[in-house]
Design a protein around this motif. Structure first.
Motif, PDB file in Angstrom:
ATOM      1  N   THR A 169       0.822  -1.215   0.000  1.00  0.00           N
ATOM      2  CA  THR A 169       0.000   0.000   0.000  1.00  0.00           C
ATOM      3  C   THR A 169       0.852   1.260   0.000  1.00  0.00           C
ATOM      4  OG1 THR A 169      -0.122  -0.120   2.427  1.00  0.00           O
ATOM      5  CG2 THR A 169      -1.934  -1.109   1.176  1.00  0.00           C
ATOM      6  N   SER A 295       5.898   2.838 -11.056  1.00  0.00           N
ATOM      7  CA  SER A 295       4.674   2.818 -10.245  1.00  0.00           C
ATOM      8  C   SER A 295       4.877   3.592  -8.941  1.00  0.00           C
ATOM      9  CB  SER A 295       4.265   1.371  -9.944  1.00  0.00           C
ATOM     10  OG  SER A 295       3.932   0.680 -11.127  1.00  0.00           O
ATOM     11  N   ASP A 298       4.773   7.249  -9.670  1.00  0.00           N
ATOM     12  CA  ASP A 298       3.381   7.673  -9.868  1.00  0.00           C
ATOM     13  C   ASP A 298       2.663   7.807  -8.527  1.00  0.00           C
ATOM     14  OD1 ASP A 298       3.773   7.673 -12.588  1.00  0.00           O
ATOM     15  OD2 ASP A 298       2.893   5.687 -12.914  1.00  0.00           O
ATOM     16  N   THR A 299       2.939   6.860  -7.625  1.00  0.00           N
ATOM     17  CA  THR A 299       2.331   6.913  -6.287  1.00  0.00           C
ATOM     18  C   THR A 299       2.770   8.173  -5.547  1.00  0.00           C
ATOM     19  OG1 THR A 299       2.221   4.497  -6.132  1.00  0.00           O
ATOM     20  CG2 THR A 299       2.159   5.730  -4.067  1.00  0.00           C
ATOM     21  N   GLN A 303       0.375  11.212  -4.308  1.00  0.00           N
ATOM     22  CA  GLN A 303       0.308  11.582  -2.894  1.00  0.00           C
ATOM     23  C   GLN A 303       0.721  13.036  -2.689  1.00  0.00           C
ATOM     24  OE1 GLN A 303      -0.950   9.456  -0.487  1.00  0.00           O
ATOM     25  NE2 GLN A 303      -1.023  11.420   0.568  1.00  0.00           N
TER      26      GLN A 303
END
Length: 375
Positions: A169, A295, A298-299, A303
């Motif tokens: 997560t 990825s 991108d996260t 955020q």
């Protein structure tokens, strides 16, 4: 003792003088405090209305301080994300460097450096807190910002966990496998000068191919009638990250990566050193790591956008609350603050009245004294 009787004129002037003195005291108090309503006795309606406005302004002022601290917490998290993003870019650069070399030794080194960058990302996330609240620290770090005095208007900001890069997560970046040195032993009878075709496992015309875990050929050797055990040992020694040592009728091959030796003939059978490869050993693993890094980036950007939106909301409410406090204080001031120009003029007029009243009292007393002249 008998009462003292004052004449009507004297009493009237004395009362006027006392009234003027009381008014002067009131005006002086207003000038001293700057307020025309100093207590509920002055004007109950204005006093309590102003008190309510001042109390609300005071409550909002406390919340305004809390908003300011929340802004700093959000800024600390945003700065942390920016720094982590830079480290992710550095990790991506390591993966690209590994992809551009065929040396397993260099790839193993890049993998170790990649793991160190992940460790630094975790440490940086742990240090991105402000006053004990870390929005990058996961559970227990959620932030709630209250905007009004009764708590009905607020903003909840959820923390993320970047202190462990492997959390799915979070950034979902796991440490790469670290290469370990392995060995393999090939039985060969004779001395270093013995020709390979005279041993049980080799024959002239065979070709030996040496490949790494990626299937890349790192060396080859065609066996002829004059090829010796020493020649085979030299080939292993010439491979980056590998070496060989011949003793007691066996050739021990040592490699920092899984090195496979295969023959065009059935003998010797293919054999591979028993070490482990790095996480960058194959092109496929590097591509997978680059995909994970994309990825993660991108996260981080998503955020950062979320925290940026939260920051805008809090700063907007901060400005609004500050303006509202000024409005409340201004409203309270309109009910209680004195007009110093007006009160100054009042004081000057009362001083004049006091002087006239004193003169009038003196004249009234002199009129009473004229009666004595009859005797």
């Amino acid at each position: 003792m008998a009462d003292i009787t004052l004449s009507s004129a004297v009493r009237s002037n004395l009362n006027a003088l006392q009234a003027t003195s009381n008014l002067m005291s009131s005006v002086q108090e207003k000038l001293a405090t700057g307020k025309k309503v100093n207590s509920a006795l002055d004007n109950p309606n204005s006093f309590f209305t102003a008190k309510g406005l001042e109390n609300r302004a005071s409550d909002l002022s406390t919340l305004l301080d809390d908003m300011g601290q929340s802004v700093q917490t959000l800024k600390a998290a945003d700065e942390g994300i920016g720094a982590i993003s830079d480290l992710v870019d550095a990790a991506k650069a390591k993966a690209n460097q590994a992809q551009q070399t065929s040396s397993q030794t260099e790839r193993a080194q890049f993998a170790r450096e990649y793991n160190e960058l992940l460790t630094q990302i975790e440490d940086l996330a742990k240090d991105a807190g402000y006053k004990g609240k870390n929005l990058l620290g996961g559970t227990g770090n959620d932030l709630s910002v209250t905007f009004n005095e009764d708590g009905t208007s607020s903003l909840s900001i959820s923390a993320v966990d970047y202190t462990d890069t492997s959390i799915s997560t979070g950034l979902n970046l796991s440490d790469l496998a670290t290469a370990t040195t392995g060995t393999a032993t090939l039985a060969v009878t004779g001395t270093a000068a013995t020709t390979l075709d005279s041993t049980a496992n080799f024959a002239a015309g065979d070709t030996l191919t040496f490949t790494d875990a990626n299937g890349t050929e790192v060396a080859s050797l065609e066996i002829t009638a004059t090829t010796t055990i020493a020649d085979l040992e030299a080939v292993y020694d010439g491979i980056d990250g590998a070496s060989a040592a011949f003793a007691s009728n066996s050739l021990v091959v040592t490699s920092e990566f899984r090195l496979t030796t295969s023959s065009t003939d059935a003998t010797p059978a293919d054999f591979t050193t028993n070490g482990t490869d790095s996480g960058f050993a194959t092109d496929t693993s590097i591509e997978s790591t680059l995909s994970s890094l994309k990825s993660a980036q991108d996260t981080l950007r998503a955020q950062a956008s979320t925290f940026g939106t939260n920051l805008s909301i809090v700063e907007n409410r901060q400005d609004f609350t500050n303006a509202l406090i000024n409005t409340l204080e201004e409203g309270a001031g309109q009910l209680t603050l004195a007009d110093t120009n007006e009160e100054g003029a009042n004081l000057l007029a009362l001083q004049t009245q006091q002087s006239l009243a004193s003169t009038s009292l003196s004249l009234a007393a002199q009129a009473d004294q004229n009666v004595l002249r009859l005797f």
